[in-house]
Design a protein around this motif. Sequence first.
Motif, PDB file in Angstrom:
ATOM      1  N   SER A 123       1.023  -1.168  -0.496  1.00 19.26           N
ATOM      2  CA  SER A 123       0.255   0.102  -0.134  1.00 19.26           C
ATOM      3  C   SER A 123       0.720   1.216  -0.233  1.00 19.26           C
ATOM      4  O   SER A 123       0.682   1.954  -0.155  1.00 19.26           O
ATOM      5  CB  SER A 123      -0.584   0.025   0.788  1.00 19.26           C
ATOM      6  N   ARG A 124       1.785   1.131   0.483  1.00 15.08           N
ATOM      7  CA  ARG A 124       2.878   2.411   0.519  1.00 15.08           C
ATOM      8  C   ARG A 124       3.245   2.532  -0.917  1.00 15.08           C
ATOM      9  O   ARG A 124       3.284   3.866  -0.895  1.00 15.08           O
ATOM     10  CB  ARG A 124       4.411   2.016   1.723  1.00 15.08           C
TER      11      ARG A 124
ATOM     12  N   ARG B 269       1.882   1.706  -3.614  1.00 13.37           N
ATOM     13  CA  ARG B 269       1.071   1.956  -4.473  1.00 13.37           C
ATOM     14  C   ARG B 269       1.051   4.022  -3.397  1.00 13.37           C
ATOM     15  O   ARG B 269       0.682   4.308  -4.794  1.00 13.37           O
ATOM     16  CB  ARG B 269      -0.409   1.415  -3.912  1.00 13.37           C
ATOM     17  N   MET B 270       1.071   3.985  -2.756  1.00 16.70           N
ATOM     18  CA  MET B 270       0.837   5.207  -2.480  1.00 16.70           C
ATOM     19  C   MET B 270       1.783   6.369  -3.426  1.00 16.70           C
ATOM     20  O   MET B 270       1.510   7.253  -4.061  1.00 16.70           O
ATOM     21  CB  MET B 270       1.210   6.227  -1.052  1.00 16.70           C
ATOM     22  N   LEU B 271       2.888   5.803  -3.299  1.00  8.68           N
ATOM     23  CA  LEU B 271       3.790   6.677  -4.077  1.00  8.68           C
ATOM     24  C   LEU B 271       3.441   6.407  -5.719  1.00  8.68           C
ATOM     25  O   LEU B 271       4.254   6.659  -6.356  1.00  8.68           O
ATOM     26  CB  LEU B 271       5.647   6.159  -3.843  1.00  8.68           C
TER      27      LEU B 271
ATOM     28  N   MET C  48       4.301   3.417  -7.347  1.00  4.58           N
ATOM     29  CA  MET C  48       5.820   2.562  -7.902  1.00  4.58           C
ATOM     30  C   MET C  48       4.560   1.228  -8.358  1.00  4.58           C
ATOM     31  O   MET C  48       5.446   0.896  -9.700  1.00  4.58           O
ATOM     32  CB  MET C  48       6.892   1.631  -6.053  1.00  4.58           C
TER      33      MET C  48
ATOM     34  N   ALA D  18      -8.090   2.561   0.056  1.00  2.00           N
ATOM     35  CA  ALA D  18      -6.844   3.279   1.526  1.00  2.00           C
ATOM     36  C   ALA D  18      -6.372   4.518   0.454  1.00  2.00           C
ATOM     37  O   ALA D  18      -6.079   5.626   1.677  1.00  2.00           O
ATOM     38  CB  ALA D  18      -5.906   2.383   0.618  1.00  2.00           C
ATOM     39  N   ASP D  19      -6.543   5.344  -0.246  1.00  2.00           N
ATOM     40  CA  ASP D  19      -6.144   5.694  -0.953  1.00  2.00           C
ATOM     41  C   ASP D  19      -7.509   7.049  -0.277  1.00  2.00           C
ATOM     42  O   ASP D  19      -7.542   7.783   0.467  1.00  2.00           O
ATOM     43  CB  ASP D  19      -6.520   6.282  -2.470  1.00  2.00           C
TER      44      ASP D  19
ATOM     45  N   GLU E 189      -6.651   7.524   2.964  1.00  2.00           N
ATOM     46  CA  GLU E 189      -4.785   8.153   3.707  1.00  2.00           C
ATOM     47  C   GLU E 189      -5.525   9.715   3.451  1.00  2.00           C
ATOM     48  O   GLU E 189      -5.794  10.450   4.106  1.00  2.00           O
ATOM     49  CB  GLU E 189      -4.795   7.490   2.588  1.00  2.00           C
TER      50      GLU E 189
ATOM     51  N   GLU F 114      -3.645   0.327   6.863  1.00  2.00           N
ATOM     52  CA  GLU F 114      -2.798   0.499   5.639  1.00  2.00           C
ATOM     53  C   GLU F 114      -2.171   2.068   5.132  1.00  2.00           C
ATOM     54  O   GLU F 114      -1.866   2.328   5.182  1.00  2.00           O
ATOM     55  CB  GLU F 114      -4.154   0.185   4.491  1.00  2.00           C
TER      56      GLU F 114
ATOM     57  N   SER G  91       0.044   3.394   7.464  1.00  2.00           N
ATOM     58  CA  SER G  91       1.856   2.579   6.780  1.00  2.00           C
ATOM     59  C   SER G  91       1.720   3.725   6.475  1.00  2.00           C
ATOM     60  O   SER G  91       3.266   3.307   6.272  1.00  2.00           O
ATOM     61  CB  SER G  91       0.624   1.296   6.731  1.00  2.00           C
ATOM     62  N   ARG G  92       1.228   4.331   5.294  1.00  2.72           N
ATOM     63  CA  ARG G  92       1.318   5.517   4.968  1.00  2.72           C
ATOM     64  C   ARG G  92       1.839   6.609   5.027  1.00  2.72           C
ATOM     65  O   ARG G  92       2.877   6.705   5.207  1.00  2.72           O
ATOM     66  CB  ARG G  92       0.253   5.559   3.390  1.00  2.72           C
TER      67      ARG G  92
ATOM     68  N   MET H 120       5.124   5.487   6.965  1.00  2.00           N
ATOM     69  CA  MET H 120       6.512   5.750   6.115  1.00  2.00           C
ATOM     70  C   MET H 120       7.042   7.222   5.975  1.00  2.00           C
ATOM     71  O   MET H 120       8.309   7.857   6.162  1.00  2.00           O
ATOM     72  CB  MET H 120       5.834   5.018   4.457  1.00  2.00           C
TER      73      MET H 120
ATOM     74  N   VAL I 274      11.227   7.151  -4.020  1.00  2.00           N
ATOM     75  CA  VAL I 274      10.859   6.445  -6.048  1.00  2.00           C
ATOM     76  C   VAL I 274      12.145   7.087  -7.127  1.00  2.00           C
ATOM     77  O   VAL I 274      12.184   7.402  -8.335  1.00  2.00           O
ATOM     78  CB  VAL I 274       9.650   7.025  -6.506  1.00  2.00           C
TER      79      VAL I 274
ATOM     80  N   ILE J 136      13.037   3.496 -13.094  1.00  2.00           N
ATOM     81  CA  ILE J 136      11.347   3.527 -13.006  1.00  2.00           C
ATOM     82  C   ILE J 136      10.347   4.439 -13.929  1.00  2.00           C
ATOM     83  O   ILE J 136       9.686   5.373 -13.823  1.00  2.00           O
ATOM     84  CB  ILE J 136      11.010   2.482 -11.867  1.00  2.00           C
TER      85      ILE J 136
END
Lengths: 234, 234
Positions: free
Chosen positions: A63-64, A66-68, A70, B19-20, B23, B60, B63-64, B67, B93, B98
Amino acid sequence: MASKNLSKDIEKIAPSTMADVVETRLREYLKRKAFKPGDALPKELELAEALDVSRNVVREALSRLRMLGMIESRKKRGMVLAEPDILGGFERVMDPLILDQNTLQDLFELRLVLEMGLADVLYTRMTDKDLKELEQIVGKEINKVQKPFKVKYEIAFHGKLYQMTGNETFMRFQNMLLPVFEYVVSEEAKINGEAKVGKVTHRDLLELLKTGGPEDFRQGMKEHLSPHFERMKR
Amino acid sequence: MASKNLSKDIEKIAPSTMADVVETRLREYLKRKAFKPGDALPKELELAEALDVSRNVVREALSRLRMLGMIESRKKRGMVLAEPDILGGFERVMDPLILDQNTLQDLFELRLVLEMGLADVLYTRMTDKDLKELEQIVGKEINKVQKPFKVKYEIAFHGKLYQMTGNETFMRFQNMLLPVFEYVVSEEAKINGEAKVGKVTHRDLLELLKTGGPEDFRQGMKEHLSPHFERMKR
């Protein structure tokens, strides 16, 4: 019994720590295996088994990422590596009220550095249409010192300069920095009174863009920002 | 029965989307209620109930934020708002492999802008000790064109310049940008051959720092980076 106090004597490993470890492990894995955008990731369950951790922890770590930006989920293909949003994380924490004083000062200075450095890219890319739009923005400015107006014009003028560089990352970055900059200036004003204004105005800067070169513009910008540079020396 | 195909006809709301949402909702809540670093957050269960979502989704989202350094767990106090790491998300990132081509180009230019803009802060802060250290770095440079050496000296010299600004955020930011910059340069070299080197060397820049002012240094830096500015015009 000694063991009775054990939970007090020895610190629990917080679940967050586990998500941190798994997140790092996943990023290392993706990098080492040279995953490219579009490549499919192993499934959540497989990752949990390989890492020997619970699915919940893996889900947290994913999920982290995903937030970024990546990773993203694609229909039928599951999770794939994606092209991350370079400024997404930055954007989320850019709140003057939660940043410490040193970081606020650092960001204040970073904006000064960007303004002083942008001339060369600006002159390479700007168009006549850009200059006309900037003309309109300057035309709307009223010589009132009222705060809300001032900030609005600051954002309009300097925001347009960044847009004229044709560099989207740069533009977004500046748009995030400006509120922090204004916050630092206004906090400072509460203590030491309103900051002075540089002799070179937005209109002067526009004239420099039309008739001068990068060096002239830079000198003008330095004068425009001089009260802030003075502040830095104190 | 029409409902049989419903799950095919209507797209599932992915758990990630949830989760988005949570958040974003949490960040808005923290901002609206003007949470400050050290303030205790509601418990996970309370948040889940108030948001009417599962605890897993709340976990979730939290946790974001963890981070990003926005929240941390404290013994006995539970979760509290923290002073986030402004560059943490960015750092995660910042991998040339990428990032898309436009972003790589944007970051390449961003580094040029920073180098051109740093003179004023540099001259305000640099010390004699700094100049001696820079002297040592330049002294170690050997005039070999071998790639690994070149990159190493680039990092040492330009990294030191950023350190001399006394701005830690700026320094970290530059350290993250440099590998991207070198990547773009080396990819370009594969197509068009090795980039030329500007006439002004690291040693020349050091001399300018010792005897000149910000404008002289900036002119020197522009010449030092001129092959990259040329590349931008194409």
